[in-house]
Design a protein around this motif. Structure first.
Motif, short mmCIF file in Angstrom:
data_model
loop_
_atom_site.label_atom_id
_atom_site.label_comp_id
_atom_site.label_asym_id
_atom_site.label_seq_id
_atom_site.Cartn_x
_atom_site.Cartn_y
_atom_site.Cartn_z
N TYR A 51 1.57 12.18 5.02
CA TYR A 51 2.24 10.94 5.40
C TYR A 51 1.69 10.49 6.77
O TYR A 51 1.28 11.08 7.47
CB TYR A 51 3.93 11.05 5.15
CG TYR A 51 4.34 11.32 3.78
CD1 TYR A 51 4.86 10.09 2.79
CD2 TYR A 51 4.59 12.55 3.22
CE1 TYR A 51 5.00 10.66 1.57
CE2 TYR A 51 4.92 12.85 1.95
CZ TYR A 51 5.15 11.97 1.19
OH TYR A 51 5.62 12.20 0.09
N GLN A 52 2.04 8.96 7.01
CA GLN A 52 1.93 8.46 8.18
C GLN A 52 2.22 9.09 9.38
O GLN A 52 1.61 9.32 10.34
CB GLN A 52 2.44 6.99 7.87
CG GLN A 52 1.79 5.93 8.81
CD GLN A 52 2.30 4.64 8.35
OE1 GLN A 52 2.79 4.44 7.18
NE2 GLN A 52 1.89 3.41 9.20
N ASP A 53 3.43 9.60 9.23
CA ASP A 53 4.28 10.24 10.22
C ASP A 53 4.01 11.81 10.29
O ASP A 53 4.97 12.65 10.62
CB ASP A 53 5.55 9.83 10.62
CG ASP A 53 6.19 10.17 9.22
OD1 ASP A 53 5.72 10.18 8.24
OD2 ASP A 53 7.60 9.74 9.28
N LEU A 100 -3.77 9.86 1.35
CA LEU A 100 -3.51 9.99 3.05
C LEU A 100 -3.04 8.63 3.48
O LEU A 100 -3.80 7.39 3.06
CB LEU A 100 -4.92 10.17 3.66
CG LEU A 100 -5.44 11.53 3.14
CD1 LEU A 100 -6.86 11.39 3.75
CD2 LEU A 100 -4.79 12.75 3.96
N ASP A 101 -1.74 8.36 3.95
CA ASP A 101 -1.42 7.10 4.48
C ASP A 101 -1.66 6.83 5.97
O ASP A 101 -1.13 7.72 6.95
CB ASP A 101 0.07 7.16 4.25
CG ASP A 101 0.79 5.78 4.38
OD1 ASP A 101 -0.02 4.94 4.70
OD2 ASP A 101 1.71 5.25 4.03
N GLU A 102 -2.74 6.04 6.21
CA GLU A 102 -3.15 5.92 7.56
C GLU A 102 -3.21 7.15 8.51
O GLU A 102 -2.75 7.32 9.37
CB GLU A 102 -2.19 5.04 8.28
CG GLU A 102 -1.88 3.39 7.47
CD GLU A 102 -1.44 2.50 8.40
OE1 GLU A 102 -1.77 2.53 9.63
OE2 GLU A 102 -0.41 1.73 8.15
N PRO A 103 -4.35 7.89 7.83
CA PRO A 103 -4.58 9.19 8.77
C PRO A 103 -5.20 9.19 9.77
O PRO A 103 -5.23 9.70 11.03
CB PRO A 103 -5.58 9.97 7.59
CG PRO A 103 -6.30 9.03 6.86
CD PRO A 103 -5.34 7.89 6.75
N LYS A 144 0.80 -1.20 0.05
CA LYS A 144 -0.08 0.05 0.13
C LYS A 144 0.99 1.47 0.03
O LYS A 144 0.70 2.30 -0.89
CB LYS A 144 -0.92 -0.13 1.28
CG LYS A 144 -1.63 -1.10 1.52
CD LYS A 144 -2.65 -1.37 2.51
CE LYS A 144 -1.92 -1.21 3.92
NZ LYS A 144 -0.86 -2.24 4.11
N SER A 145 1.72 1.22 0.80
CA SER A 145 2.50 2.61 1.12
C SER A 145 3.51 2.60 -0.25
O SER A 145 3.64 3.58 -0.74
CB SER A 145 3.59 2.35 2.09
OG SER A 145 2.89 2.37 3.32
N THR A 146 3.73 1.35 -0.88
CA THR A 146 4.86 1.57 -2.16
C THR A 146 4.13 2.13 -3.20
O THR A 146 4.31 3.11 -4.04
CB THR A 146 5.28 0.28 -2.39
OG1 THR A 146 6.10 -0.37 -1.21
CG2 THR A 146 6.13 0.32 -3.59
MG LIG Z 1 2.50 1.45 5.15
#
Ligand SMILES: [Mg+2]
Ligand SMILES: Nc1ncnc2c1ncn2[C@@H]1O[C@H](COP(=O)(O)OP(=O)(O)OP(=O)(O)O)[C@@H](O)[C@H]1O
Lengths: 265, 404
Positions: free
Chosen positions: A90-92, A174-177, A48-50
């Motif tokens: 991003y996630q962070d 949105l990565d894991e918001p 997913k992130s890729t």
């Molecule tokens: Mg990921």
């Protein structure tokens, strides 16, 4: 796909990404239309992130292409993606704790007065614009001058999302918001995503939370071991089916049934 | 659809009200009010020494005290830049001494024009800083060790630069040797105060007016008039004390102008903001399109430049450059001054005024202890205790600031 007459604002065509021996993505295709929320789900390491990194120009695909509004874009970096109207959260988070809301929103694109006025940052204009964006998206921040460290997790995530909106993008990734947020704050962020959608933007969201996905996503793309194994539309799947598709617990026949459902969906 | 207003915590924190207030207080202490505990400590120190020996608050002693802290304050100002980006520079004393040796050598022994000699020295200091910055950013080597190594190298180079035998470049009778004896005339001191107050008033009025034009509101009294009046009153008191002795010392005036200029750079310009952004979250800064290596190298360069400036002024005050010029006392006192003044060792926090206030705390203790005939051991113990307290406060506030 007859219901979607305009071209998709974002299209991923047959994208493959390899890291040495690891096939992180294999022949993945997907499309997102304006005003639509598409969720990317899958187990850890599914890719997913890729996929999000590939769309946002951080990762170059080994094969396949990314189309924005029907035109192929060779994105060499995040700047190219931003220029094409794609913004990523991003996630962070990527906020600076010591800077206040306005400074974080405008970091890297401050509005400055001309040199004959001492090249001061034009705080007033940035403050005005920041308040506009925050109120457009109904994000409530009591004081835009306190450092971000004193904001709640939900507010911080909201600021990060508003930061991406300043550039007026067509597509927001949105990565894991909602990861690491409490119930109330999660609601805040989901409401914010609804508003992005209402503004006509396309939203791609990675989430591990099936409840969130069911609530917010118009379509769900399921990745497993780098391949797209299913794509379902709102209401056309059950929680168990989704989990089964993610973990591979579904056998071939059930998967085919799911795919058929998708074709009709 | 979820409504934000239905979430009580998002609005005013009706739940856990007292806890929220405590958190807000800690945040304010870590940011806007960071100077408050330091100023209270300074007031206590001054009160004690004035009580123990009234000579402490005589215009003559205060004037000397302010001259004694100039070098520490300038080096601490330089250190602030590397500390804010989350690095450290342990070579400041040595690089200041080498720069001073080069300037003094050029001016005294080679007969080069004093202005050019000083510029060369400043360039050397900035160059040393830049080189360290490049090593730290490109090779990702820890600044602690890189600058420690550089400090040793520079101490060696200093010995090479000094003439054999005497090991001393004397500045007696040279323009550099007179810098510490220059005083502004009473009128010039007042003019400087008026100019600086007016400039501050004008800039804050400009911000206030821009806020009004954007319909953002803001009180003219609170944002412009009161702070400007406070600066005018504090400045007038200082100038009155100085003028009761010999006038504002030239070096002190220079220090104040320098602090004002870099206060502008750090709070009003993009570059200043980037220093704080990089210090707090380099990855966020990088994603925002900021060139993190460039900002880090610039910070090291400024540190080197101010180290050179401090080294030259130190040489001017003691009338020469010797191996003692690289003494680590200056390094330790400058780091202590920055930290006491509120520059965080964890990066991302601290203002240029920290250099002045921190140096004043350190300098007042040294000066006062001499006046009350305290022993060296007592002086060291007290200074060490103050520094430890300051570091504990810094750690406490940093933990609070980064808690979420
Ligand atoms: Mg990921
Ligand atoms: N830079 C990289 N170098 C080598 N392998 C990588 C790299 N990035 C990702 N991978 C591999 O590619 C695969 C997909 O990773 P990816 O981060 O896209 O998964 P994900 O679906 O986001 O997982 P998670 O849910 O844990 O965030 C994994 O096997 C991962 O180990």
């Amino acid at each position: 796909m007859a219901i979607h007459t305009p071209p998709p604002v974002l299209e991923v065509r047959n994208v493959s990404v390899r890291f040495g021996g690891v096939a992180a993505l294999t022949d993945v295709s997907m499309a997102v239309w304006p005003g639509e929320v598409v969720a990317l789900v899958g187990d850890n390491g599914a890719g997913k992130s890729t996929l999000v990194k590939t769309i946002s120009g951080i990762q170059q695909p080994d094969a396949g292409e990314i189309l924005v509004a029907g035109r192929a874009h060779a994105m060499k970096g995040p700047q190219d993606a931003a220029a094409a109207g794609i913004q990523t959260v991003y996630q962070d988070l990527a906020l600076c704790d010591n800077l206040d809301t306005v400074q974080n929103l405008f970091l890297g694109r401050e509005i400055c007065l001309p040199w004959w006025k001492g090249r001061r940052m034009d705080r007033a204009r940035m403050e005005k614009r920041a308040r506009e964006v925050l109120s457009d998206l109904d994000v409530k921040i009591r004081d835009t001058r306190v450092p971000s460290s004193s904001l709640s997790g939900g507010q911080r995530q909201s600021v990060a999302i508003c930061r991406s909106i300043l550039a007026n993008p067509q597509v927001v990734l949105l990565d894991e918001p909602t990861a690491a947020l409490g119930v109330a704050q999660r609601k805040q962020v989901l409401a914010l995503i609804e508003r992005l959608k209402a503004q006509g933007r396309a939203v791609v969201i990675i989430s591990h939370d099936i409840g969130d996905v069911q609530q917010i996503a118009d379509r769900v793309v399921v990745l497993r071991l780098g391949r797209k194994v299913a794509e379902v539309t709102r209401g056309g799947y059950s929680r168990d089916e989704l989990i089964a598709a993610m973990t591979g617990a579904l056998d071939a026949a059930e998967l085919a049934a799911l795919r058929k459902e998708l074709a009709h969906g | 659809m979820a409504d934000l207003s239905s979430d009580p915590k998002a609005l005013s924190g009706r739940t856990g009200f007292s806890r929220m207030n405590r958190h807000d207080l800690m945040t304010a202490l870590a940011t806007r009010w960071r100077m408050v505990p330091v100023l209270i400590a300074l007031a206590l120190i001054w009160t004690y020494f004035s009580w123990a020996n009234p000579l402490f608050i005589s215009p003559r002693n205060l004037s000397n005290l302010s001259l004694q802290i100039v070098v520490t304050a300038i080096v601490a100002l330089g250190l602030m830049f590397v500390l804010v980006v989350g690095e450290i520079d342990l070579s400041v004393a040595a690089s200041g001494a080498v720069s001073a040796a080069i300037s003094a050598g050029l001016a005294v022994n080679a007969g080069v024009d004093i202005g050019i000699a000083i510029l060369v020295g400043l360039g050397v200091g900035a160059g040393i800083g830049a080189l360290q910055g490049v090593i730290v950013t490109w090779f990702r080597a820890p600044a602690f060790i890189v600058t420690l190594g550089m400090s040793l190298i520079l101490q060696g180079i200093l010995l090479d630069l000094l003439p054999e035998g005497t090991n001393l470049i004397s500045l007696v009778g040279t323009p550099l040797g007179k810098v510490a004896t220059l005083y502004l005339s009473p009128g010039m001191g007042i003019a400087l105060l008026v100019a600086m107050t007016a400039l501050y008033g004008f800039l804050s009025w400009q911000s206030w007016r821009a806020n009004h034009q954007q319909a953002l509101g803001g009180s003219l009294l609170r944002e412009v008039l009161l702070p400007t009046a406070a600066i005018a009153i504090a400045g007038a008191a200082a100038v009155a004390v100085f003028n009761a002795y010999r006038g504002v010392p030239g070096l002190v005036a220079f220090l104040l102008v320098l602090l004002a200029a870099f206060s502008y750079v750090t709070t009003q310009t993009r570059f200043g903001l980037y220093l704080y952004a990089v210090g707090a979250n380099a990855e966020a800064a990088r994603r925002a399109g900021i060139s993190v290596p460039l900002v880090r190298i610039a910070a090291f360069t400024l540190t080197g430049l101010f180290a050179a400036l401090g080294g030259m002024i130190a040489a001017g005050r003691v009338l020469g450059v010797s191996p003692d010029s690289a003494d680590t006392t200056l390094l330790l006192e400058a780091i202590a001054a920055a930290v006491i003044g509120g520059v965080s060792l964890f990066g991302g926090r601290g203002s240029v005024w920290a250099a002045l206030i921190g140096a004043l705390v350190i300098g007042s203790v040294s000066n006062g202890m001499l006046l009350i005939n305290a022993s060296t051991q007592t002086r060291l113990e007290v200074q060490g205790a103050i520094l430890t307290l300051a570091v504990v406060l810094d750690a406490l506030l940093s933990r609070r600031g980064g808690a979420r």
